[in-house]
Design an enzyme around this catalytic site. Structure first.
Site, mmCIF file in Angstrom:
data_model
loop_
_atom_site.group_PDB
_atom_site.id
_atom_site.type_symbol
_atom_site.label_atom_id
_atom_site.label_comp_id
_atom_site.label_asym_id
_atom_site.label_seq_id
_atom_site.Cartn_x
_atom_site.Cartn_y
_atom_site.Cartn_z
ATOM 1 N N SER A 1 0.863 -1.186 0.000
ATOM 2 C CA SER A 1 0.000 0.000 0.000
ATOM 3 C C SER A 1 0.895 1.229 0.000
ATOM 4 O O SER A 1 2.041 1.176 0.470
ATOM 5 C CB SER A 1 -0.847 -0.002 1.267
ATOM 6 O OG SER A 1 -1.466 1.253 1.456
ATOM 7 N N TYR B 1 -1.549 -1.733 10.441
ATOM 8 C CA TYR B 1 -1.676 -1.772 8.976
ATOM 9 C C TYR B 1 -0.422 -1.176 8.344
ATOM 10 O O TYR B 1 0.178 -1.764 7.437
ATOM 11 C CB TYR B 1 -2.926 -0.979 8.547
ATOM 12 C CG TYR B 1 -3.213 -1.048 7.065
ATOM 13 C CD1 TYR B 1 -3.902 -2.124 6.521
ATOM 14 C CD2 TYR B 1 -2.788 -0.043 6.199
ATOM 15 C CE1 TYR B 1 -4.166 -2.197 5.159
ATOM 16 C CE2 TYR B 1 -3.044 -0.106 4.842
ATOM 17 C CZ TYR B 1 -3.727 -1.186 4.325
ATOM 18 O OH TYR B 1 -3.982 -1.255 2.973
HETATM 19 N N1 LIG Z 1 -8.755 -0.440 -1.377
HETATM 20 C C1 LIG Z 1 -7.697 0.307 -1.218
HETATM 21 O O1 LIG Z 1 -7.774 1.525 -1.325
HETATM 22 C C2 LIG Z 1 -6.354 -0.311 -0.907
HETATM 23 C C3 LIG Z 1 -5.245 0.535 -0.904
HETATM 24 C C4 LIG Z 1 -3.983 -0.002 -0.650
HETATM 25 C C5 LIG Z 1 -3.852 -1.345 -0.402
HETATM 26 N N2 LIG Z 1 -4.940 -2.151 -0.388
HETATM 27 C C6 LIG Z 1 -4.734 -3.567 -0.105
HETATM 28 O O2 LIG Z 1 -5.327 -4.357 -1.110
HETATM 29 C C7 LIG Z 1 -5.729 -5.611 -0.564
HETATM 30 C C8 LIG Z 1 -7.177 -5.856 -0.922
HETATM 31 O O3 LIG Z 1 -7.962 -4.832 -0.320
HETATM 32 P P1 LIG Z 1 -9.398 -4.423 -0.855
HETATM 33 O O4 LIG Z 1 -9.457 -2.956 -0.836
HETATM 34 O O5 LIG Z 1 -9.728 -5.171 -2.079
HETATM 35 O O6 LIG Z 1 -10.278 -4.925 0.388
HETATM 36 P P2 LIG Z 1 -11.633 -5.770 0.460
HETATM 37 O O7 LIG Z 1 -12.544 -5.370 -0.636
HETATM 38 O O8 LIG Z 1 -12.102 -5.629 1.880
HETATM 39 O O9 LIG Z 1 -11.140 -7.269 0.199
HETATM 40 C C9 LIG Z 1 -10.316 -7.925 1.135
HETATM 41 C C10 LIG Z 1 -10.106 -9.371 0.737
HETATM 42 O O10 LIG Z 1 -9.233 -9.970 1.716
HETATM 43 C C11 LIG Z 1 -9.830 -11.163 2.201
HETATM 44 N N3 LIG Z 1 -9.499 -11.360 3.615
HETATM 45 C C12 LIG Z 1 -9.722 -10.505 4.642
HETATM 46 N N4 LIG Z 1 -9.280 -11.054 5.799
HETATM 47 C C13 LIG Z 1 -8.770 -12.271 5.497
HETATM 48 C C14 LIG Z 1 -8.170 -13.316 6.248
HETATM 49 N N5 LIG Z 1 -8.030 -13.266 7.575
HETATM 50 N N6 LIG Z 1 -7.752 -14.431 5.587
HETATM 51 C C15 LIG Z 1 -7.908 -14.548 4.257
HETATM 52 N N7 LIG Z 1 -8.492 -13.584 3.476
HETATM 53 C C16 LIG Z 1 -8.913 -12.475 4.095
HETATM 54 C C17 LIG Z 1 -11.326 -10.996 1.986
HETATM 55 O O11 LIG Z 1 -11.880 -12.278 1.772
HETATM 56 P P3 LIG Z 1 -13.190 -12.865 2.503
HETATM 57 O O12 LIG Z 1 -13.797 -11.771 3.346
HETATM 58 O O13 LIG Z 1 -14.072 -13.286 1.373
HETATM 59 O O14 LIG Z 1 -12.657 -14.008 3.291
HETATM 60 C C18 LIG Z 1 -11.380 -10.172 0.707
HETATM 61 O O15 LIG Z 1 -11.360 -10.990 -0.422
HETATM 62 C C19 LIG Z 1 -5.454 -5.532 0.933
HETATM 63 O O16 LIG Z 1 -4.228 -6.148 1.246
HETATM 64 C C20 LIG Z 1 -5.389 -4.045 1.192
HETATM 65 O O17 LIG Z 1 -4.611 -3.728 2.312
HETATM 66 C C21 LIG Z 1 -6.199 -1.658 -0.639
#
Ligand SMILES: NC(=O)c1ccc[n+]([C@@H]2O[C@H](COP(=O)([O-])OP(=O)(O)OC[C@H]3O[C@@H](n4cnc5c(N)ncnc54)[C@H](OP(=O)(O)O)[C@@H]3O)[C@@H](O)[C@H]2O)c1
Length: 278
Positions: free
Chosen positions: A143, A156
């Site tokens: 991130s 985080y």
């Molecule tokens: N969105 C942003 O702006 C952003 C920015 C920078 C980085 N990121 C990173 O991108 C990644 C995806 O984020 P997102 O924004 O797509 O979030 P999201 O929509 O909340 O999706 C998160 C995913 O992670 C899975 N997950 C959560 N806890 C877990 C656990 N304990 N074990 C296995 N799987 C788990 C969830 O699967 P289930 O709930 O189906 O199990 C879901 O598929 C993350 O690492 C996040 O930190 C996101």
């Protein structure tokens, strides 16, 4: 001449957290590029739509990173069935928001275990197969928080900075091996992330609520996850280890450039003002 496709380089991929958000967009992009995908969720029902849309090409896998031993077993079975994974995308993760000392340290520890320690364990399990074959791509979704920490999300920030450090370290270690490592640093994207952030003690303090409002506004106005999938596609096609910043121009390009030129104290002041904490 036909446009290059990711499947020219890679046949199989394992994507954690493929049920929604960025992970789902990464899985959909890889499928559209002709790659067979094994995607994970803690609840495979959440993967039914992808599986139905791509019969025989998308395989749902139950994986929960809270339990390292079970998560590694959930990786190794499909790895064997697939005959090895060419691409592994460490994407799964979640946010936790609260005061560092107000919250129980066990909550911070749990987040570090899921997003850093157990994610690194998956990288540790994924690399040997790639190195033995002399090709593959390890993709760690970090991130921009690794560079610009988010207030009230200390674990985080620690997890993402640690994951980026792991990627940087592996980029050097794998040089000349045929395996590439991508340290992907998204800015704010419009996903379920903000809705699933764990609210810990201290989250309702007035200054924390101001920071939350700024965070929420940026997440809600962020680009669609397909934009990040496009960045990953291009990075895979370049087939070189790299840090990939992706998101709005200001967050992914201008911000990091200005931060490199300016003193750290100034960067912190800008961050504090941005989050209403000045
Ligand atoms: N969105 C942003 O702006 C952003 C920015 C920078 C980085 N990121 C990173 O991108 C990644 C995806 O984020 P997102 O924004 O797509 O979030 P999201 O929509 O909340 O999706 C998160 C995913 O992670 C899975 N997950 C959560 N806890 C877990 C656990 N304990 N074990 C296995 N799987 C788990 C969830 O699967 P289930 O709930 O189906 O199990 C879901 O598929 C993350 O690492 C996040 O930190 C996101």
């Amino acid at each position: 001449m036909a446009a290059p496709r990711v499947s020219d380089l890679h046949r199989t991929a394992f994507v954690t957290g493929a049920s929604t958000g960025l992970g789902r967009a990464f899985a959909a992009m890889l499928l559209a590029e002709g790659v067979r995908v094994w995607g994970t969720s803690r609840d495979v029902v959440r993967l039914a739509e992808l599986a139905a849309a791509h019969p025989g090409r998308f395989t749902p896998v139950a994986l929960d990173l809270r339990d390292a031993t079970a998560a590694l077993a959930a990786f190794r079975g499909p790895e064997k069935d697939a005959g090895g994974f060419d691409v592994v995308v460490n994407n799964a993760g979640y946010g936790a928001f609260g005061g560092f000392t107000s919250a129980d340290f066990a909550d911070w520890r749990a987040q570090l275990e899921v997003m850093l320690v157990n994610t690194a364990a998956l990288a540790h399990a994924a690399l040997p197969g790639m190195l033995a074959r002399g090709r593959g791509a390890l993709v760690n979704i970090s991130s921009l928080a690794a560079e610009f920490p988010l207030p009230f999300q200390p674990a985080y920030n620690m997890a993402k900075a640690g994951l980026s450090a792991l990627s940087e370290s592996l980029m050097i270690e794998t040089r000349g091996s045929g395996v590439i490592v991508l340290d992907v640093r998204p800015g704010d994207y419009r996903t379920d992330f903000e809705g699933s952030v764990a609210r810990l003690p201290g989250a309702d303090a007035p200054h924390a609520m101001r920071a939350w409002a700024a965070f929420e506004a940026m997440m809600r106005s962020g680009p669609h996850p397909d934009h990040a999938a496009g960045s990953l596609r291009r990075a895979l096609l370049r087939n070189r280890s790299a840090t990939v910043r992706t998101g709005r121009f200001f967050q992914a390009v201008a911000g990091p450039l200005l931060a490199r030129l300016g003193p750290l104290a100034l960067n912190r002041r800008i961050q504090a003002r941005y989050f209403g904490l000045d």
